[in-house]
Design a protein around this motif. Structure first.
Motif, short mmCIF file in Angstrom:
data_model
loop_
_atom_site.label_atom_id
_atom_site.label_comp_id
_atom_site.label_asym_id
_atom_site.label_seq_id
_atom_site.Cartn_x
_atom_site.Cartn_y
_atom_site.Cartn_z
N THR A 160 0.83 -1.21 0.00
CA THR A 160 0.00 0.00 0.00
C THR A 160 0.86 1.26 0.00
OG1 THR A 160 -0.22 0.00 2.42
CG2 THR A 160 -1.93 -1.14 1.18
N ALA A 161 1.96 1.22 0.75
CA ALA A 161 2.84 2.39 0.79
C ALA A 161 3.50 2.61 -0.56
CB ALA A 161 3.91 2.20 1.88
N VAL A 162 3.95 1.52 -1.18
CA VAL A 162 4.55 1.64 -2.51
C VAL A 162 3.52 2.13 -3.53
CG1 VAL A 162 5.53 0.31 -4.42
CG2 VAL A 162 6.34 -0.08 -2.09
N GLY A 163 2.30 1.58 -3.44
CA GLY A 163 1.27 1.96 -4.38
C GLY A 163 0.84 3.41 -4.24
N VAL A 164 0.65 3.85 -3.01
CA VAL A 164 0.20 5.24 -2.79
C VAL A 164 1.30 6.22 -3.16
CG1 VAL A 164 -0.55 6.91 -1.05
CG2 VAL A 164 -1.45 4.58 -1.00
N SER A 165 2.54 5.91 -2.82
CA SER A 165 3.65 6.82 -3.13
C SER A 165 4.00 6.78 -4.61
CB SER A 165 4.88 6.46 -2.30
OG SER A 165 5.40 5.19 -2.69
N GLY A 166 3.72 5.65 -5.26
CA GLY A 166 4.08 5.50 -6.67
C GLY A 166 5.57 5.30 -6.88
N VAL A 167 6.27 4.87 -5.82
CA VAL A 167 7.72 4.72 -5.91
C VAL A 167 8.13 3.31 -5.53
CG1 VAL A 167 9.94 5.49 -4.98
CG2 VAL A 167 8.11 7.15 -5.35
#
Length: 238
Positions: free
Chosen positions: A34-41
């Motif tokens: 979720t953190a990777v997806g929301v940040s897009g990084v």
């Protein structure tokens, strides 16, 4: 064939023993995603953090099985992945995340609700850690959303187990109270919508719970809902 050397109280194998708590893999990795997806990084830093997390998590199982060789190898791998994040990219707060996670991780698995909720709190730290690595900033919200979601799963699964053991509906009150309180999260628009499928599932499940425990079906259903929750968080929080 795996080579196995047995000594009193110690087990050594040619490959590390993997964690058998399958649900815990989701609690560990979905918050990270979720953190990777929301940040897009997802770059080298995120990949190093993921490798560090996986090594650390598998090291816990090796330690519980008293496999000292693999415990040291995996902890060394985790440290080797984390070191450049702190030294090269100056992400010093990762040390704080590790200091919190380590005491929670290196405990024997306990079945009490309190200890399982504590484990959820520790495993979901992958969300703020990944967000910090991706953005360089600290934010508690992704951790809180994931922790609240997976804590509900503890109560829900406990209800089904208690019902199967007692042969009559049991454990429904904690589920109803928890998810009833969780409806207040809908005020966090629009991210609160990510909890709607789990909330509906909980109330329907509490109303229809039976003594027949289909473990695989329950497990895969939880996986599906967890993946749906993670996907919705990514879509709604971006």
């Amino acid at each position: 064939m795996i080579a196995v050397e047995e000594r009193p109280g110690v087990t050594t194998t040619s490959r590390p023993p993997l964690p058998r708590e399958h649900g815990a893999w989701g609690i560990l990795l979905i918050p990270f995603a979720t953190a990777v997806g929301v940040s897009g990084v997802f770059d080298l830093r995120a990949a190093l953090l993921l490798a560090s997390v996986l090594c650390f998590y598998v090291a816990r199982t090796s330690w519980l099985k008293q496999n000292n060789r693999w415990t040291l190898v995996l902890l060394g791998g985790s440290a080797a992945c984390t070191l450049p994040l702190m030294v090269v990219w100056k992400l010093w707060w990762l040390a704080a995340f590790g200091a919190v996670a380590a005491p929670l991780a290196f405990r024997k698995t306990e079945r009490s609700v309190g200890m399982q909720l504590l484990a959820v709190a520790g495993l979901t730290l992958t969300a703020p850690a990944a967000w910090y690595v991706a953005t360089g900033t600290l934010d508690y919200r992704l951790w809180l959303w994931n922790a609240l979601y997976f804590a509900g799963g503890v109560f829900y699964v406990k209800m089904h187990i208690a019902t199967a053991i007692s042969r009559k509906p049991a454990g429904r009150l904690p589920v109803v109270l928890y998810y009833g309180g969780l409806t207040g999260i809908l005020a966090w628009w629009p991210v609160g919508l990510a909890f709607v499928p789990a909330i509906v599932r909980a109330f329907v499940g509490a109303a229809r719970v039976t003594p027949v425990l289909r473990v695989k079906r329950l497990g895969w259903t939880e996986v599906a809902y967890s993946l749906l929750f993670g996907a919705l968080v990514v879509v709604l929080a971006r």
